[in-house]
Write an enzyme that holds these catalytic residues in place. Structure first.
Site, PDB file in Angstrom:
ATOM      1  N   GLU A  71     -11.790   8.789   6.373  1.00  7.39           N
ATOM      2  CA  GLU A  71     -12.667   9.429   6.208  1.00  7.39           C
ATOM      3  C   GLU A  71     -13.397   8.604   7.111  1.00  7.39           C
ATOM      4  OE1 GLU A  71     -14.694  10.546   1.748  1.00  7.39           O
ATOM      5  OE2 GLU A  71     -15.094   9.676   2.645  1.00  7.39           O
ATOM      6  N   SER A  89      -0.178  -2.840   5.795  1.00 10.20           N
ATOM      7  CA  SER A  89       0.623  -2.033   6.531  1.00 10.20           C
ATOM      8  C   SER A  89      -0.223  -2.675   7.906  1.00 10.20           C
ATOM      9  CB  SER A  89       0.942  -1.320   7.595  1.00 10.20           C
ATOM     10  OG  SER A  89       1.685  -0.418   6.741  1.00 10.20           O
ATOM     11  N   PHE A  90      -1.486  -3.521   7.345  1.00  7.95           N
ATOM     12  CA  PHE A  90      -1.922  -4.273   8.610  1.00  7.95           C
ATOM     13  C   PHE A  90      -1.571  -6.262   8.680  1.00  7.95           C
ATOM     14  CE2 PHE A  90      -4.977  -5.767  12.160  1.00  7.95           C
ATOM     15  CZ  PHE A  90      -5.220  -6.925  11.692  1.00  7.95           C
ATOM     16  N   HIS A 123     -10.689   3.630  10.310  1.00  2.00           N
ATOM     17  CA  HIS A 123      -9.783   2.407  10.067  1.00  2.00           C
ATOM     18  C   HIS A 123      -8.271   2.658  10.152  1.00  2.00           C
ATOM     19  CE1 HIS A 123      -8.641  -0.718   6.600  1.00  2.00           C
ATOM     20  NE2 HIS A 123      -9.378  -1.368   7.597  1.00  2.00           N
ATOM     21  N   ARG A 178       8.634  12.759   3.902  1.00  2.00           N
ATOM     22  CA  ARG A 178       8.923  11.757   5.004  1.00  2.00           C
ATOM     23  C   ARG A 178       9.112  10.626   4.797  1.00  2.00           C
ATOM     24  NH1 ARG A 178       5.456  15.071   7.609  1.00  2.00           N
ATOM     25  NH2 ARG A 178       4.902  15.827   9.918  1.00  2.00           N
ATOM     26  N   TRP A 200       0.910  -1.395   0.118  1.00  2.00           N
ATOM     27  CA  TRP A 200       0.262   0.169  -0.054  1.00  2.00           C
ATOM     28  C   TRP A 200       0.720   1.434  -0.119  1.00  2.00           C
ATOM     29  CZ3 TRP A 200      -4.894   1.934   1.031  1.00  2.00           C
ATOM     30  CH2 TRP A 200      -6.045   1.390   0.458  1.00  2.00           C
ATOM     31  N   CYS A 220       3.120   2.415   5.333  1.00  2.00           N
ATOM     32  CA  CYS A 220       2.502   4.052   5.075  1.00  2.00           C
ATOM     33  C   CYS A 220       1.100   4.507   5.663  1.00  2.00           C
ATOM     34  CB  CYS A 220       2.933   4.510   3.853  1.00  2.00           C
ATOM     35  SG  CYS A 220       2.535   6.139   4.542  1.00  2.00           S
ATOM     36  N   VAL A 221       0.321   4.740   6.551  1.00  2.00           N
ATOM     37  CA  VAL A 221      -0.959   4.485   5.992  1.00  2.00           C
ATOM     38  C   VAL A 221      -1.528   6.747   6.830  1.00  2.00           C
ATOM     39  CG1 VAL A 221      -3.061   3.599   8.347  1.00  2.00           C
ATOM     40  CG2 VAL A 221      -0.880   2.370   8.013  1.00  2.00           C
ATOM     41  N   ILE A 222      -1.899   6.094   5.795  1.00  2.00           N
ATOM     42  CA  ILE A 222      -2.655   7.472   4.956  1.00  2.00           C
ATOM     43  C   ILE A 222      -3.818   7.738   5.426  1.00  2.00           C
ATOM     44  CG2 ILE A 222      -2.914   9.247   3.683  1.00  2.00           C
ATOM     45  CD1 ILE A 222      -0.834   7.913   1.872  1.00  2.00           C
TER      46      ILE A 222
END
Ligand SMILES: Nc1c(NC[C@H](O)[C@H](O)[C@H](O)CO)[nH]c(=O)[nH]c1=O
Ligand SMILES: CC(=O)[C@@H](O)COP(=O)(O)O
Length: 158
Positions: free
Chosen positions: A94, A65-66, A97, A136, A31, A89-91
């Site tokens: 809405e 990432s999970f 989650h 980053r 992801w 990278c978890v963005i």
């Protein structure tokens, strides 16, 4: 300290252990692959620049990432692996989650490190948006992959 105040690629290389015979496993989430690919490149370059051998860097990809925790566990349980670096990278979206993933992977990676008594490094960005992520991952705030790699090296000194 916020990354804006301490560059992720700004670290001391003093008193590091010899890593020429150490094996590093790097688990990379697919992801946001533009971001995680940069994290991976930063981590590998940092390991190589401090004496790691290319053939001793093992890359494993997981969907998101999970899944980093299970990927880390499969590698940490290998006797030949000295340290595991988890990159993701978890963005924020809405919904909540984002919170569940970030919480799960932070706890999961920690549990693997404690279970196998090995460095398992949390190299996961949790930005609000793509710009914060890119800043980053080789941008103005450095590269989280660099930080994760030097952290793994330093933890091998314990
Ligand atoms: N939205 C993001 C995800 N989502 C996928 C999860 O990580 C996981 O693969 C899915 O829930 C199935 O178990 N993953 C990221 O790494 N980054 C994201 O922004
Ligand atoms: C962090 C995520 O899984 C995220 O991409 C999900 O987005 P949303 O919360 O808008 O469904």
């Amino acid at each position: 300290m916020a990354s804006a105040l301490k560059n992720l690629s700004d670290y001391s290389s003093k008193n590091l252990v010899d890593i020429s015979d150490k094996i590093f496993a790097v688990v990379v989430a697919e992801w946001n692959e533009e971001v995680t690919g940069s994290l991976y490149n930063g981590a590998v370059q940092t390991l190589l620049s401090h004496g790691a051998k290319q053939e001793n860097i093992v890359k494993v990809e997981v969907p998101g990432s999970f899944e980093l925790s299970l990927g880390a566990q499969k590698l940490a349980q290998r006797e030949d692996v000295d340290a595991v670096i988890c990159l993701g990278c978890v963005i924020q979206g809405e919904t909540r989650h984002f919170d569940f993933i970030c919480d799960a992977v932070a706890h999961g990676v920690t549990n693997v490190s404690l279970k196998y008594d090995k460095p398992v490094i949390f190299g996961v960005l949790t930005p609000e948006n793509q710009k914060q992520a890119m800043d980053r991952a080789g941008g103005k705030h450095g590269n989280k992959g660099d930080e994760a790699a030097i952290t793994a090296i330093k933890m091998l000194a314990l």
